[in-house]
Scaffold this motif. Sequence first.
Motif, mmCIF file in Angstrom:
data_model
loop_
_atom_site.group_PDB
_atom_site.id
_atom_site.type_symbol
_atom_site.label_atom_id
_atom_site.label_comp_id
_atom_site.label_asym_id
_atom_site.label_seq_id
_atom_site.Cartn_x
_atom_site.Cartn_y
_atom_site.Cartn_z
ATOM 1 N N LYS A 120 -0.855 -28.771 -37.543
ATOM 2 C CA LYS A 120 -0.246 -29.220 -38.801
ATOM 3 C C LYS A 120 0.504 -30.538 -38.587
ATOM 4 O O LYS A 120 0.467 -31.428 -39.449
ATOM 5 C CB LYS A 120 0.717 -28.156 -39.336
ATOM 6 C CG LYS A 120 1.286 -28.488 -40.710
ATOM 7 C CD LYS A 120 2.353 -27.490 -41.128
ATOM 8 C CE LYS A 120 1.792 -26.120 -41.345
ATOM 9 N NZ LYS A 120 2.819 -25.196 -41.908
ATOM 10 N N ALA B 47 -1.592 -37.974 -42.469
ATOM 11 C CA ALA B 47 -1.451 -38.036 -43.931
ATOM 12 C C ALA B 47 -0.499 -39.127 -44.375
ATOM 13 O O ALA B 47 -0.557 -39.597 -45.517
ATOM 14 C CB ALA B 47 -0.975 -36.684 -44.467
ATOM 15 N N ASN C 5 -0.153 -33.956 -40.601
ATOM 16 C CA ASN C 5 0.941 -34.591 -41.349
ATOM 17 C C ASN C 5 1.211 -36.018 -40.871
ATOM 18 O O ASN C 5 1.601 -36.883 -41.659
ATOM 19 C CB ASN C 5 2.219 -33.748 -41.232
ATOM 20 C CG ASN C 5 2.136 -32.470 -42.046
ATOM 21 O OD1 ASN C 5 1.351 -32.362 -42.985
ATOM 22 N ND2 ASN C 5 2.945 -31.485 -41.689
ATOM 23 N N ILE D 144 -4.778 -31.901 -48.978
ATOM 24 C CA ILE D 144 -3.636 -32.163 -48.113
ATOM 25 C C ILE D 144 -2.525 -32.821 -48.919
ATOM 26 O O ILE D 144 -2.751 -33.792 -49.645
ATOM 27 C CB ILE D 144 -4.042 -33.076 -46.930
ATOM 28 C CG1 ILE D 144 -5.153 -32.412 -46.105
ATOM 29 C CG2 ILE D 144 -2.825 -33.374 -46.054
ATOM 30 C CD1 ILE D 144 -4.774 -31.077 -45.508
ATOM 31 N N ASP D 145 -1.337 -32.289 -48.796
ATOM 32 C CA ASP D 145 -0.177 -32.789 -49.538
ATOM 33 C C ASP D 145 0.558 -33.837 -48.699
ATOM 34 O O ASP D 145 1.093 -33.519 -47.635
ATOM 35 C CB ASP D 145 0.752 -31.626 -49.874
ATOM 36 C CG ASP D 145 1.899 -32.040 -50.788
ATOM 37 O OD1 ASP D 145 1.957 -33.234 -51.158
ATOM 38 O OD2 ASP D 145 2.732 -31.180 -51.118
ATOM 39 N N ASP D 146 0.560 -35.079 -49.161
ATOM 40 C CA ASP D 146 1.210 -36.139 -48.378
ATOM 41 C C ASP D 146 2.735 -36.098 -48.465
ATOM 42 O O ASP D 146 3.417 -36.896 -47.814
ATOM 43 C CB ASP D 146 0.699 -37.522 -48.797
ATOM 44 C CG ASP D 146 0.955 -37.821 -50.269
ATOM 45 O OD1 ASP D 146 1.553 -36.968 -50.943
ATOM 46 O OD2 ASP D 146 0.550 -38.907 -50.731
ATOM 47 N N ASN E 104 4.451 -33.940 -47.197
ATOM 48 C CA ASN E 104 4.889 -33.434 -45.890
ATOM 49 C C ASN E 104 4.555 -34.397 -44.759
ATOM 50 O O ASN E 104 4.634 -34.029 -43.583
ATOM 51 C CB ASN E 104 4.222 -32.078 -45.607
ATOM 52 C CG ASN E 104 4.634 -31.013 -46.615
ATOM 53 O OD1 ASN E 104 5.796 -30.915 -46.986
ATOM 54 N ND2 ASN E 104 3.673 -30.209 -47.049
ATOM 55 N N ALA E 105 4.159 -35.622 -45.128
ATOM 56 C CA ALA E 105 3.751 -36.605 -44.121
ATOM 57 C C ALA E 105 4.889 -36.920 -43.163
ATOM 58 O O ALA E 105 6.063 -36.960 -43.534
ATOM 59 C CB ALA E 105 3.271 -37.879 -44.811
ATOM 60 N N VAL E 106 4.516 -37.123 -41.907
ATOM 61 C CA VAL E 106 5.484 -37.446 -40.854
ATOM 62 C C VAL E 106 5.219 -38.871 -40.377
ATOM 63 O O VAL E 106 4.094 -39.212 -40.001
ATOM 64 C CB VAL E 106 5.359 -36.465 -39.668
ATOM 65 C CG1 VAL E 106 6.316 -36.859 -38.546
ATOM 66 C CG2 VAL E 106 5.622 -35.040 -40.127
ATOM 67 N N TYR F 49 -7.649 -27.712 -38.503
ATOM 68 C CA TYR F 49 -6.372 -27.400 -39.141
ATOM 69 C C TYR F 49 -6.486 -26.134 -39.998
ATOM 70 O O TYR F 49 -5.651 -25.225 -39.903
ATOM 71 C CB TYR F 49 -5.930 -28.593 -39.992
ATOM 72 C CG TYR F 49 -4.893 -28.279 -41.044
ATOM 73 C CD1 TYR F 49 -3.588 -27.932 -40.705
ATOM 74 C CD2 TYR F 49 -5.225 -28.342 -42.406
ATOM 75 C CE1 TYR F 49 -2.642 -27.650 -41.675
ATOM 76 C CE2 TYR F 49 -4.283 -28.070 -43.381
ATOM 77 C CZ TYR F 49 -2.995 -27.716 -43.013
ATOM 78 O OH TYR F 49 -2.057 -27.432 -43.978
#
Length: 267
Positions: free
Chosen positions: A51, A58, A55, A176-178, A180-182, A204
Amino acid sequence: MSANIKSLRVRIKSVNSTLHLTKAMGLVASSKMRKASESMTNGREYAEAVKLTVNMLAGLNECKNSPYMQKKDGERTKIIIIAGDRGLAGGYNANVFRLAKEFDNAEFIPIGKRACERFSKETVLCEGYSFDSAMALAKKLCKEFLNGDFDKLGIISTEYISMLTQQAKIEYLLPIDDSNAVKVAGAIFEPNELTVLNDAIPEYIAGMIIAKVKESFASEVSARRTAMDSAGKNATQMIDDLQLKYNRARQGAITQEITEIVAGAGK
């Protein structure tokens, strides 16, 4: 009076058999708990690692073009639902199915015997569920998502909080939800970010599936052990109450017999 004594004796024997059964099932659940807990921990660590990679990707501009990140206007939803392989686990299965009722229009993909009994003719067990099975399912779902067969992919499972607390929840995996991007500076992806992201998505999804299966199984075992402990305590209390009634009934019968003997001797 004798009929009442016989009825109480039969009842005590029946509850005592139930007590032995709950103790046996509790011991089986306890023996599985350590292995299930270790497997759950390993699954969580693997899922978090995958994950994190997703992330990280993303958050990169090039990856915004990935088909896995494109939000769709439709409401066609597929949900992987994970329930138990067996019953007698308190409210474990009921909590999962209660949450599933909130998604009436979704297509469910069941894992676990109880879920398969509701949503499929095939039986897929949680216990022993392999990564190869998770990967095969993940690749199939990714292909269907890219083909536009559905708009969202979620997974209903049970979160293990403690031995006494487990909670059914849903988590969406696709798109995919951006949010939560790192942001990570200096990371280099070969051959490029977009290719790595697209290749990483099946891994994933598979990692999330196997982690949720393992966590749900640990929750099921924990819930069953707690339920059997509670049932055992209730059975023990019931036996004590029935034994007290039995002793009183027997004492009453003996007193009545003595009274009749004495009365007969006095004539």
